[in-house]
Every structure is written in structure tokens, then in C-alpha cells.
Write an enzyme that holds these catalytic residues in place. Structure first.
Site, PDB file in Angstrom:
ATOM      1  N   GLU A 109      53.139  47.189  23.246  1.00  0.00           N
ATOM      2  CA  GLU A 109      52.777  45.956  23.942  1.00  0.00           C
ATOM      3  C   GLU A 109      54.030  45.175  24.275  1.00  0.00           C
ATOM      4  O   GLU A 109      54.156  44.585  25.347  1.00  0.00           O
ATOM      5  CB  GLU A 109      51.836  45.113  23.056  1.00  0.00           C
ATOM      6  CG  GLU A 109      51.259  43.878  23.755  1.00  0.00           C
ATOM      7  CD  GLU A 109      52.089  42.602  23.583  1.00  0.00           C
ATOM      8  OE1 GLU A 109      51.700  41.570  24.148  1.00  0.00           O
ATOM      9  OE2 GLU A 109      53.127  42.623  22.892  1.00  0.00           O
ATOM     10  N   SER A 141      40.028  25.601  57.111  1.00  0.00           N
ATOM     11  CA  SER A 141      38.819  25.034  56.522  1.00  0.00           C
ATOM     12  C   SER A 141      38.444  25.780  55.247  1.00  0.00           C
ATOM     13  O   SER A 141      38.559  27.005  55.175  1.00  0.00           O
ATOM     14  CB  SER A 141      37.670  25.124  57.525  1.00  0.00           C
ATOM     15  OG  SER A 141      36.445  24.929  56.857  1.00  0.00           O
ATOM     16  N   ASP A 187      23.035  45.382  33.407  1.00  0.00           N
ATOM     17  CA  ASP A 187      24.000  45.963  34.344  1.00  0.00           C
ATOM     18  C   ASP A 187      24.474  44.914  35.343  1.00  0.00           C
ATOM     19  O   ASP A 187      25.653  44.859  35.700  1.00  0.00           O
ATOM     20  CB  ASP A 187      23.386  47.152  35.086  1.00  0.00           C
ATOM     21  CG  ASP A 187      23.486  48.445  34.282  1.00  0.00           C
ATOM     22  OD1 ASP A 187      23.967  48.398  33.128  1.00  0.00           O
ATOM     23  OD2 ASP A 187      23.083  49.495  34.804  1.00  0.00           O
ATOM     24  N   HIS A 246      41.886  40.784  40.514  1.00  0.00           N
ATOM     25  CA  HIS A 246      40.814  39.815  40.312  1.00  0.00           C
ATOM     26  C   HIS A 246      41.047  38.661  41.280  1.00  0.00           C
ATOM     27  O   HIS A 246      42.138  38.090  41.312  1.00  0.00           O
ATOM     28  CB  HIS A 246      40.860  39.328  38.854  1.00  0.00           C
ATOM     29  CG  HIS A 246      39.568  38.757  38.347  1.00  0.00           C
ATOM     30  ND1 HIS A 246      38.960  37.669  38.920  1.00  0.00           N
ATOM     31  CD2 HIS A 246      38.770  39.132  37.312  1.00  0.00           C
ATOM     32  CE1 HIS A 246      37.842  37.391  38.243  1.00  0.00           C
ATOM     33  NE2 HIS A 246      37.697  38.269  37.283  1.00  0.00           N
TER      34      HIS A 246
END
Lengths: 661, 661
Positions: free
Chosen positions: B335, B539, B577, B600
Site C-alpha cells: 500500500e 447552464s 441488485d 466515478h
């Protein structure tokens, strides 16, 4: 219920639907095609679907200029125009009064009036340009090239011409490619008349859908690239002509191309029958509705079949039946302009489709000949197609009382597998593309075709001409509509089984065989470079090892599937999910090099011909013409990288089939 | 069973585990860390997991050269070295004889011996460089810069220095950032001694994992970029020093950096308890095992808690219990070198995780203070975290008999929402990154933290120094290990509920509130440019409209969820689900601009500080410093494009929550 469903479909209905769909042109982006959408919507509702929606997108389309026609001139040494190509096709008998027949044009052509020397480039394939440039020393830079239609998708011809430096390209239909020997031109036969020409788009979208909204649905709120930056637009003028005009073209020509790209609204019709047990699993039957002119074959011979399939499902539903899974029926718009309706819809619904899409069955033209069945599909569906066709009677002469499977096998046996009919790889050029190549949803298509071994003309002679009428089908191709009915049973039967089988009718062992076969093919291709394989330390071992693992895991999975307790709802669901997600496992979100929307690692449309499928396309493209690459080390490193990606992906797919947890 | 599970966990065990894990250095890529992996594997088996595997990858790591130490010299006008920084930290009492303590270094630093003028760049943040260059007219080109640690991820400091043209960067721990007032340096207190320095990697991976195999697992068969082309490697030498050495640095310095990048094998430990009802749904608890030196806090205070959670699950399992869903426990390697163990594993298993991953709970350091709880998680988990913490007793003085929720709320109330404790956005800098930011698996993390409002030092003073020992935890941070036990109950309780609830304990209404909040924040930020919004016709309407739809659909979904028949297995599965795939719906396979592995659309690690989370990162980055962009039209077009992508994604997420079919 399947027998009732199959028996419900009638040739006579398909015939009526075809007639009804082909009386007017239904060009995408026109009011006529909106009206047809509304009609289809109304009729599908009438047939009994749970819901039928019109779904619109605002996409870039292309039309000839009403006031400035497109044509090609022959010019003399002074620049005088001494011959002009025709501005339209002579109308077929009975259709003389029809308005709004769009003249032959190449949709999305650049505008321009280039003039120059004419160079003949045969089919305009990659190998044709290689031959010209490398063997014959002919340079196309600054020339206008003329390519005959056929062999490959026309967009690839245009791309090749651009790469060769041409400043314009003329596409023509050669009698060698668009006339069958001994057959009369329409209306006395089904050959292309000399005044006919093939319309078609000349984009190189590589799966992007609407050129201005790559990756996202072309809705009101969607950001649009400016028109000049659209994906896949040709940079040079392009125009199609017939063989009469082609004969008159001399050395020096001038193109006059004034077509305009404009954003117009298109409409898909989306109908649904909700599943009972697994409403969140979708089986999709889709085909396009828009046509260049009357669409007698393309697409209405397919749309009429879809209509009859919808009607039959509706009939069953009215009797109280519902499928286990949800069935979605789609009438796509603007397929002819680059698979736009299907791609935009799949973009809009990508997240739902990825999570719930079981299978997509494509339904463009039901016929392109009347010899035998032709199927392209994922290896997952091979056995389903074989078992289904054994239950459907053959419509062929001489096969009375025999199954479709028998006549199909007799007429077109597989080259790769023993004792089965041939099934082809999926390429593109039709609406399954986004579902299969981008999203990894198991897909298949089926139509009646010609005898590919002896009938050497391309597609069918009147393809994309004004002569694609109802009458050409009714008189020459399928007078009794028995072949249409057969295709309806194949397409409808596939949808029925996929939607209704408790265990999904997919066989992962066939995927293993196919991948193994493709691995051997690409390996054998690499052996044309034995020396470089050694020099650059290129090995296919990892790929073969992954294929071996996949094969073993697929066999174990299949055994577990045989032992499943069919009453254990969650266990069945879990195994079905593994089957459903297997195709998804071949998707690499990073896409193929330079083609971000072609994401399937096992299959892609060929980089040289969008219509054809290529297996292990990443490796294939890395090795293509590799000997001419300047940096051999770099080129072979890319081959190694692609082998690594292929090995990883096959191995990762194997992991998805292992016993869970 | 949850009560039994919670009661089974003991502070005394966690303490023992921590002691056991911290007696030797466990640097990734060393045999000591392999041995610890084998020990963890053996003990998890002993605890009763169904299976425990060692999973290896061969990744690029970085180590100092044993024979040529890294240091900084002060040089006089003749180039003579008149001062050298120390080569190691004075060892903590009791650890003098420990071998293989890696000296402070910046992992993945470029090699080199640049010398030059020293420029102080404060924290090395984007705004620090802006101030230097734009307000003070100081040019860093060709200079060596010195930045103090803190505020942002050190890799961002290095990136900023590179962009400013610096030829080297020194990182130092300033007492203002690494000493709490009135606290002694270790061993008499928990402050950083003047001879201590902070190790750490200085990569800018943007989620790629192993720098040589971006997007794919670093297995034997995987193609590797050459070392010079690795993703995110700094181009300039980097070195960390303590505050004693920092005081001695004068105007002209020379860096001596000889660390090497090398491919070494790392090991994850992966343990599994198979679920009974839904074995194909995975809840993952993961934390890393590798440490820079002893890892007293980072990571072993977390690993010890994971160990105790595993033991408690094992205990229940031995009594015949199993969770509804499969639980996976992971001890990640490397890590510290860029989230490598977790990222490679997620790459290898991406297809399975996308199809089956319910949630990921992260477990690095359990403590970074002893004031109150700190939680970062997806909005889907807000209510679960709140309800869970109401059942856990507070360990805090003055809150005897009160819940953790109560002390947490009292000490750190939310700024955005009424009457609840604060929960933060997920950023990165820890192993949840690939699960959340790349794959879209709902994620969360929890630890005990300091009082962020008054304690102004960064992380905790001895962070990544040799002084992170067992003793610093046992003497100063958590003598009774009650805070560790509390964190164990939070992490373990989350895993238990996620794995065992019949209906997934996710609330989509909170996602709607969060997204609405973020939309208002980004809109308000845009209003600093009212004039340009008008000029370029920018906008946010489409985004607000999508947020409104999402909010309505989430409310309807929640109502349907309340009415579900809990005995209808497939109906429960179907709704679950939808909940599981909701986080996935925010993933855009095309990734954020220039950051293909951050996918994301709602959250990303800040482009200016990897540790922090940014909401609507695509829009935020497009607007960042937009006034300084040369082409304003182009810059605002990109803002519009990003708003469109955000609107589409929120709308698409809403579609996934609608009633199926």
C-alpha cells in the site's frame, strides 16, 4: 407455449406488413419515418405489449442540398464539363409519382468541387492501395480515385483514399459485383439497372454513435462537439454512381458535392413485455426502420418479421402468458446513418443494460438471397441456434419434411467444426454493434442468404438503390414469404428461448472452443515472422495457458449446471448470472487501440472492413503489415502487450465461471 | 448473531496482535513482510475461514541503495559540502538492534545529484506555487525547492514542483505541522523528534496501480512498460528530512539520491467465508500489512483490528453460523508504494468484482488520535453508519453509558445535515481507491481521530517515521485499546450488516441528498464567473433537472423497498441488485479527463491533493483556475461538456432505480 408462439407466425402477415412498410420512403430524420414510428407504436400497443415508447435523439445526419445537386463531370483539357453523371435513378414502375426519393449520395461526404486526374483503385481495400503504391508505384496524392463497391464497407474505402492522399473518391457499382449472370435488371429481374446507384454513409465511427456526442446519448442536455469536429466524418468529397455513368468517366473529372450535415431528431420505438419471474433480465429484439428509399429488403423485410414476432408474443400475452424474463422490442432509427438509433439508446441505457442485458437479437433484412440460412453470433449461442433450427422445417426445395438445420448444414457446412452448419463471427455494420462490441451483451443475427460459394455479387444487386421495392421481394426473392417466415421462426424462437428458459440456453464450452480456435489462428499468423518472434522474444504461451484454463473451467461449469436443482431459485439465478456476465467479461473498459468504443477483446469489426469480424483484433492489428513499420522493436513490443491483454482477458473470463466464493 | 459477533471482539486481543505485528519492519517486497503474510495466512486458517490464499504480483518498488546513501548537502560558493543531512533516524529505545530499518527516503524518487539555489515553497500546494509565481514573481525553474510536509499528499507537491520547473524537491517535517504544543518528542511523548523524518512514495499514479502494468494485474504473463515509462514516476530527485536537518539548510544545496526502482514480488493474503444464501455477493474487508518500519500505527493498528474481526467471524462459523453473503478478508501488500497490492488484485478480479461486489470496507490505521470517530464513506452507507454507531458504546471519557453516535455527534456534528455527526467524502490515499473510484463498489472507512478543529498538526506527528512503535500506541494513544475495540466494532459491524442483512442496508435517498448538495456547491462556485456563464451560455439546468429526477426516483424506490415481500427471494435479489449496482452506475468507462482510472463521476481524489475527495470532479477541474486559461471559449466549452456528462450520469443512475421493465 413455444409451439403456439411459433405456429402463430404467418407468412401472409409478414407479406402484408412488408407491403405496408414500403409504399413510401422512410429516410431517417424525415416526417415519413416519424409517421412510420407512430404507426409501429400504435400497432405494437394494439398487439398487446405492456408499453411502447417513442424515444428520440437529436443526431447529426446528412442530406443532399435541394437546390444544388451532387454529380460528377468529365472535364476536358480546358476545364469544360463535357459529361455529367445523372442526378437521380430512373424510378421503378409504379413509383414514378413518389415524392421525396432522396437521390443517390454518400451521407456525410465532405462538401467540395475537387477536380483532377482519376485513378482506379479497384475495391479501395487496404491491399488494393498497397498494390498501387508499393508494386505499381502509383501515387494517389492529389488525385480523385474511383473505387468499385463491394468486398468491404464503403467507409473503409473512403478512409483508405484519404490516407492515400486522394482529394475525392467516386464509388460505383460494377456489373461484376452487382449483377448476377443471366438475370435481368429490375423490373424484369433482380439485377441492378445501369442507372441505379448505391446510397450509404461513409463514416468511420468505430462504434461512437452520433458523431457529435461520442460515448453519450444525443439528448437535449448533451454537450455537442462542433460539426467540424465530429467523430468519423470524411475529409474529402465522396459520391456514388451507377455502372452506366461509370463507363463514361474519363481521365479528368470534377466532383460537385453540396450535401449538408445537420442535426435532426430521430425516433426509436421501444416496446416491452414484462417478465414474470425475472423482470430485471432483458432479452432484446431490435432492427431498424429507416430506409434509404422504399427499403423493400433493407430493412423492411426485417421489420415486417419483427412486427409478426411482436404480434405473436402479443397474442400469447393476451392468453395470459408472460415470458420468464422481460422482452424488449426495438424499431431503430437512423441505422443507415451509422447505427445511430441503436447506439444512442444503448448509450442512454448503458448502466441498466450492463447489469440486466441477457441477449440481443438483431433483425435487419430477413433476406439477401433465397438459398439458405446465414447466422452470425456469439459462440455462447451456437448450440441454441443448432437445436432451434432442428425444430424448424426447412423452406427449401428438395428438403420437404426436413429441418432447417438439415438444409442449412447440407448447403453450408462449417469449415472449423465437424458436422454442423457454418456460423460466422459478428463484425459490425448493423445495430447489434453497440450491444456486442461495446457492452458485451451476447448477440446474434440470422437471415436468409445466397449461395456464397457461387454467387459472387456483393450483398444483393439492388442494395440501397431505389429498386429495393416490395415487388422485387414478392416477385423474385420470396414470393410465398416462406423464407421470411423461416427467419421469423429463427429470430422469434431465439428470443423465446432466451427469455423463457429457466437456465439460460448459453453453452460456455463453445466459447472455449472458439477462443482456442482463434488463438491457434493468430499464432499461426505470427509464424510468418518466425525470426522476429525469436528476436523480440514474442511468446503466445500465456494466451494458450489462459485458453486451457478457460476450457477446463468451462467444462466444470457445465457439469455443475447439469446438476443444478432447478427449484432452487437463487442457485439458478446465480448460475444464470455467471452465464450472462461471461460475455461481459471479455470487455476491456480501455478499449482497443485507437477505438475506445470497440471493447470486446475476442471480437471486433475488422479495421479494414467494418462488416467483417476479426478475432483477437488487438493482436491482429498489431501484427498487420508489421514488416513495414519503421521501429520494429516498438512494433513487436505492441504485439507482446496485446498478447498479454488477450491472455489476461481470457483468464479473467475463466475466473467468472469458477464456483463462486 | 450480531450481538455474539460484537461481544466476541476483545481489546486485549487487538493489543496482542498489534504487539505481534510490530516487532520487526515489514517493508513491502522484503522477506519479513512475506513471513508476516504467511503468519497471517496460518492464523486466519486457524481462526476458521473457508480458505486463505497468498496471492502474489511482481510490481515496481523503490529502495535506497545499500552502498550509496541518500542525503542533502549544503554547499558553499566553491561547491564544497559544508553540511550533510543525517542518513538515518536515531532509533527508538528498545529497537537499537533491529536490522533492516529502511532510512527515510522518498520512494520512486528519480536518481540524481542536482545542486542549486533553494526556494521555499511552503506546503508545495497549487496555491503556494501560484502565489510564488504570480504574486511574488519567484521562478522555480532550475531551482531546488523545499516544501514542508502536510495539507496535501506528497506526490502532489512533487508534481507541482516538476510543473514549476524545479530540478529537485526536499520535503521536511516542520514542528508547526508535526508537533503538538506542550507534548514531548518520542519516547517521552508522541511528538516527532527532530531527527525523525517521514518516508513515503511520491508517485502520481492516479489509480493505475503498478506503474509498469496500468490497467492490468502485474502477473508473470503481463506485459510491462520499460521502467523509464512507468506511470506516475517523478522526473526529479526527492528526499525527506526532519526538522533538525531542515534548520541547517542554507541557500545552496546539493541532493544525493541513489534509490533504485526494481520489480519485486508482493503478497496479498485473501481469506474467505462463503455465504449461505448468496455466495455470489461479496463484502470485502481489506487493509494493508506492509509498513515503512514498525508500523505501530500505520497499518498495524488497523491490521490488528482486522485480525480480531476475522477471529470473531471464525468463532461464529465454528458454531455453525455463516453469513448470508460471502465475506472476503484481505491483507494488502505494498500500500505504501502506491496502493499496489489492492489495485493489482482488483485488476485481476475486476470482472468478478463488478458483477458481485456489494461493498468494500477499508481498514488502515485504526487510530490517528483519540478524540472521536472519523468516517468517510459513500452516501449509500450514511444511515447504516449512523444506526450502527447508536448500538456501540462510546469509549470516550464523559460519555459513559452513552453511544458512540452520541459522543461522535457531540464532538463533530455535520456541517451539511442537521442533527447528525459529520461524514466525509472518500478521496484516496488508501486501498479503497480502486474499489470505489475505478470499479464503483460502495466503500467506507472508519478510524479514531484527533479533534480536527483544534489539533492543527498533520496526520499524527510520528507518521511514517521509525517512531511508529507498539509503545507509542500502548503508552500514549490508546493504553486500554478501547478505541481500537470501538473501531473494530464499527468496521466489523459494517461488514456483518452488509453481509447478513436480507435487504442491503443502503439508502439511495441519501445519495440523492448528497448529489443535490454537490450540485449546489459546484453551481455556487461557478457563480464567481457570472459574466462568463452568460457569455458562453453555460447552464447547470440539466444537472439540476437530473438531480431532481434522481431524488424522486430514489424516494419511490425506497417506498417499494418498504413494501417488499421478504420471502420472495427473487424479488429481494432484484431490489438488492438495484442497490448494489447504483454505485456502479456512477462509473464512466471513459474516465475523467487525463485520469482514465478515476471513473466515478460524483467523486474523485482531488487533482491537487490525492488524500481529499472532490465532488463533481470533472466540472471542478474544468473550472479550476479557468481565468488563466489562454482560450476562454475552449475552456468554457469543456465546462459545458463536463456538466453534460454529470447530468447524463445522474440521470442514468436514476434510471437504474426505476421499477424494472
Amino acid at each position: 407455449m413455444k409451439a403456439a408462439f411459433m405456429a402463430e407466425m404467418k407468412a401472409e402477415n409478414i407479406k402484408q406488413f412488408l407491403y405496408n412498410f414500403t409504399q413510401l420512403p422512410h429516410l431517417a430524420g424525415t416526417k415519413e419515418n416519424l409517421h412510420l414510428a407512430q404507426q409501429v407504436q400504435a400497432e405494437w400497443k394494439e398487439f398487446g405489449l405492456d408499453s411502447v415508447q417513442l424515444v428520440h435523439y437529436d443526431v447529426l445526419l446528412s442530406y443532399p442540398d435541394d437546390t444544388k445537386p451532387n454529380y460528377i463531370s468529365v472535364i476536358d483539357e480546358h476545364g469544360n464539363e463535357i459529361f455529367n453523371t445523372s442526378l437521380s435513378e430512373p424510378p421503378p414502375p409504379g413509383y414514378e409519382a413518389v415524392r421525396d426519393v432522396v437521390p443517390p449520395y454518400s451521407a456525410f461526404s465532405a462538401q467540395g468541387m475537387p477536380e483532377g486526374e482519376l485513378v482506379y483503385v479497384n475495391y479501395g481495400r487496404t491491399e488494393d492501395f498497397f498494390k498501387l503504391e508499393r508494386e505499381m508505384g502509383i501515387n494517389c496524392t492529389g488525385k480523385i480515385v474511383i473505387a468499385r463497391y463491394g468486398k468491404i464497407f464503403r467507409g473503409n474505402k473512403v478512409k483508405n483514399a484519404e490516407l492515400a492522399g486522394a482529394k475525392g473518391i467516386i464509388l460505383y457499382s460494377d456489373p461484376a459485383d452487382y449483377c448476377a449472370p443471366g438475370v435481368d435488371p429490375y423490373p424484369n429481374g433482380w439485377n441492378l439497372p445501369g442507372g441505379g446507384a448505391q446510397r450509404g454513409n461513409v463514416l468511420n465511427l468505430n462504434g461512437a454513435g452520433d458523431p457529435l456526442t461520442p460515448g453519450y446519448p444525443a439528448k437535449e442536455y448533451t454537450y455537442r462537439l462542433d460539426k467540424a469536429s465530429g467523430v468519423g466524418l470524411p475529409k474529402i468529397p465522396v459520391h456514388p454512381i451507377g455502372y452506366h455513368d461509370a463507363e463514361s468517366l474519363l481521365r479528368k473529372v470534377k466532383m460537385h458535392i453540396h450535401s449538408n450535415n445537420e442535426i435532426r431528431r430521430i425516433y426509436n420505438v421501444i416496446g416491452t413485455i414484462r417478465g414474470t419471474v425475472e423482470p430485471d433480465r432483458y432479452v432484446i429484439l431490435g432492427g431498424h426502420r429507416d430506409s434509404w428509399v422504399f427499403g423493400g429488403i433493407d430493412p423492411q423485410s426485417g421489420a415486417a418479421v419483427v412486427h409478426e414476432i411482436v404480434r405473436s408474443f402479443g397474442k400469447l400475452k393476451r392468453k395470459g402468458w408472460r415470458p420468464r424474463r422481460t422482452v424488449i422490442f426495438a424499431s431503430w432509427d437512423a441505422e443507415e446513418f451509422g447505427l445511430l438509433g441503436s447506439t444512442e439508446w444503448a448509450e442512454e441505457n448503458a448502466k441498466v443494460l450492463q447489469a440486466r442485458g441477457v441477449a440481443y437479437i438483431n433483425a435487419d433484412s430477413s433476406i439477401e438471397g433465397n438459398y439458405t440460412l446465414r447466422v452470425d453470433c456469439t459462440p455462447l449461442m451456437y448450440r441454441l441456434v443448432y437445436s432451434m433450427t432442428k425444430e424448424i422445417p426447412s423452406p427449401d426445395e428438395g428438403f420437404e419434411g426436413k429441418s432447417l438445420y438439415e438444409s442449412w448444414y447440407k448447403k453450408n457446412p462449417s469449415r472449423e467444426y465437424k458436422d454442423v452448419p457454418r456460423i460466422n463471427k459478428l463484425g459490425s455494420g448493423n445495430d447489434f454493434e453497440v450491444f456486442f462490441q461495446r457492452l458485451g451483451i451476447a448477440s446474434g443475427r440470422a437471415r436468409y442468404s445466397k449461395n456464397l460459394n457461387v454467387e459472387k455479387y456483393s450483398s444483393y444487386p439492388v442494395y440501397h438503390s431505389v429498386y429495393e421495392t416490395y415487388e422485387i421481394v414478392e416477385r423474385f426473392y420470396d414470393p410465398t414469404f416462406k423464407n421470411h417466415l423461416t427467419v421469423a421462426k429463427v429470430r422469434g424462437g431465439l428470443v423465446f428461448e432466451l427469455a423463457n428458459s429457466v437456465v439460460l440456453p448459453f453453452d460456455c464450452r463453445d466459447y472455449a472452443s472458439a477462443v482456442s480456435n482463434y488463438a491457434h489462428i493468430i499464432y499461426n499468423l505470427s509464424r510468418n515472422h518466425e525470426e522476429e518472434l525469436a528476436t523480440y522474444n514474442v511468446s503466445f504461451d500465456a494466451l494458450f495457458s489462459a485458453v486451457k484454463n478457460f476450457t477446463e473451467v468451462a467444462a466444470s461449469f457445465h457439469e455443475r449446471l447439469q446438476q443444478i436443482d432447478i427449484n432452487n431459485l437463487l442457485a439458478v439465478r446465480s448460475l444464470n448470472d455467471q452465464l450472462m456476465f461471461l460475455e461481459r467479461a471479455f470487455i476491456d473498459p480501455l478499449g482497443l487501440p485507437g477505438r475506445p468504443f470497440y471493447r470486446h477483446v475476442i471480437f471486433a469489426p475488422s479495421s479494414h472492413n467494418k462488416y467483417a469480424g476479426e478475432s483477437f483484433p488487438g493482436i491482429y492489428d498489431a501484427m498487420f503489415d508489421i514488416e513495414s513499420k519503421a521501429d520494429q522493436h516498438e512494433a513487436w513490443e505492441e504485439v507482446k502487450r496485446q498478447i498479454s491483454i488477450a491472455a489476461f482477458t481470457v483468464q479473467a473470463a475463466a475466473e467468472t465461471l469458477k464456483e463462486v466464493a
